[in-house]
Scaffold this active site. Structure first.
Site, PDB file in Angstrom:
ATOM      1  N   MET A  11       0.964  -1.301  -0.123  1.00 41.87           N
ATOM      2  CA  MET A  11      -0.082  -0.032   0.108  1.00 41.87           C
ATOM      3  C   MET A  11       0.730   0.938  -0.048  1.00 41.87           C
ATOM      4  SD  MET A  11      -3.171  -0.975   2.300  1.00 41.87           S
ATOM      5  CE  MET A  11      -4.206   0.526   2.199  1.00 41.87           C
ATOM      6  N   GLY A  14       1.946   3.718  -4.997  1.00 38.38           N
ATOM      7  CA  GLY A  14       1.777   4.425  -6.277  1.00 38.38           C
ATOM      8  C   GLY A  14       0.987   3.632  -7.168  1.00 38.38           C
ATOM      9  N   GLU A  91      -7.005  -2.690  -7.760  1.00 34.27           N
ATOM     10  CA  GLU A  91      -7.280  -3.545  -6.805  1.00 34.27           C
ATOM     11  C   GLU A  91      -7.679  -4.946  -7.159  1.00 34.27           C
ATOM     12  OE1 GLU A  91      -6.584  -2.540  -3.639  1.00 34.27           O
ATOM     13  OE2 GLU A  91      -6.612  -0.392  -4.151  1.00 34.27           O
ATOM     14  N   GLN A  93      -6.384  -7.789  -6.505  1.00 32.75           N
ATOM     15  CA  GLN A  93      -6.258  -8.846  -5.333  1.00 32.75           C
ATOM     16  C   GLN A  93      -7.816  -9.428  -4.949  1.00 32.75           C
ATOM     17  OE1 GLN A  93      -5.251  -5.506  -4.812  1.00 32.75           O
ATOM     18  NE2 GLN A  93      -6.137  -5.079  -2.857  1.00 32.75           N
ATOM     19  N   CYS A 147       9.407   2.698   4.391  1.00 33.81           N
ATOM     20  CA  CYS A 147       8.994   2.518   5.560  1.00 33.81           C
ATOM     21  C   CYS A 147       9.259   3.566   6.535  1.00 33.81           C
ATOM     22  CB  CYS A 147      10.055   1.181   5.932  1.00 33.81           C
ATOM     23  SG  CYS A 147       9.685   0.253   7.505  1.00 33.81           S
ATOM     24  N   CYS A 179      11.648  -4.652   9.404  1.00 32.95           N
ATOM     25  CA  CYS A 179      10.610  -4.135  10.456  1.00 32.95           C
ATOM     26  C   CYS A 179       9.478  -4.847  10.480  1.00 32.95           C
ATOM     27  CB  CYS A 179      10.010  -2.696  10.233  1.00 32.95           C
ATOM     28  SG  CYS A 179      11.168  -1.364  10.533  1.00 32.95           S
TER      29      CYS A 179
END
Length: 182
Positions: A11, A14, A91, A93, A147, A179
């Site tokens: 997410m 871009g 979108e 997925q 991040c 992370c």
């Protein structure tokens, strides 16, 4: 040559912005007939538009099931025979495993297909039909965001840990691999 192009990444990287750029480029080609689709479950910004996080929007057809895309495009009798059909799906997925069948049917009917979607869910696992779409692609754009530690993000972390799939931007953040696993 028929093309299957995939725009993917976590997410906030871009994906929709690049998809919108490609839609506008295709709309300028005289002999292209463009179709833009999105899942009806994605109603964050609009029921009937593909909208980027910065508010840019392009009208789209919202569908509940991926095969509705195929029926809409193939049964469009208003398209002139000399036009090349180019199908854009945002979108992607959310169309799960049916996405492969949608792509195959569209390409078999002479369409170019450009899809955008998350490749990984918030657990870091392959998301919906995107891995198969990427395997079929003639071109892949793997985008990244940043991040909070400054590294490139490849995963979307769910800060709230409510569920793997939530429609919306709240509670998600771009995260690097280090992370994410810490």
């Amino acid at each position: 040559m028929l093309n299957i192009e995939v725009i993917t990444g976590g997410m906030f990287c871009g994906k929709t912005t690049l998809l919108q750029k490609k839609i506008r480029e295709a709309e300028r080609v005289k002999f292209f007939k463009t179709y833009v689709f999105k899942p009806s479950t994605d109603n964050r910004y609009s029921e009937s538009a593909v909208v980027s996080h910065d508010g840019d929007e392009i009208e789209a057809i919202a569908v509940r099931h991926g095969m509705q895309i195929v029926h809409h495009v193939i049964n469009d009798s208003l398209t002139a025979p000399e036009h090349k059909k180019v199908v854009f799906i945002d979108e992607a997925q959310f169309f799960d495993a049916i996405l492969v069948n949608v792509i195959q049917r569209l390409v078999a009917n002479g369409c170019d297909v450009v899809i955008a979607g998350l490749d990984l869910d918030s657990n870091g696992r392959p998301f919906g039909g995107m891995p198969s779409a990427m395997a079929m692609a003639t071109k892949i754009h793997k985008l990244t965001a940043r991040c909070k530690c400054g590294n490139e993000s490849y995963v979307t972390a769910n800060k709230d840990k409510k569920s793997t799939v939530q429609v919306g931007n709240e509670g998600y953040e771009p995260t690097c691999i280090k992370c994410f696993y810490n």
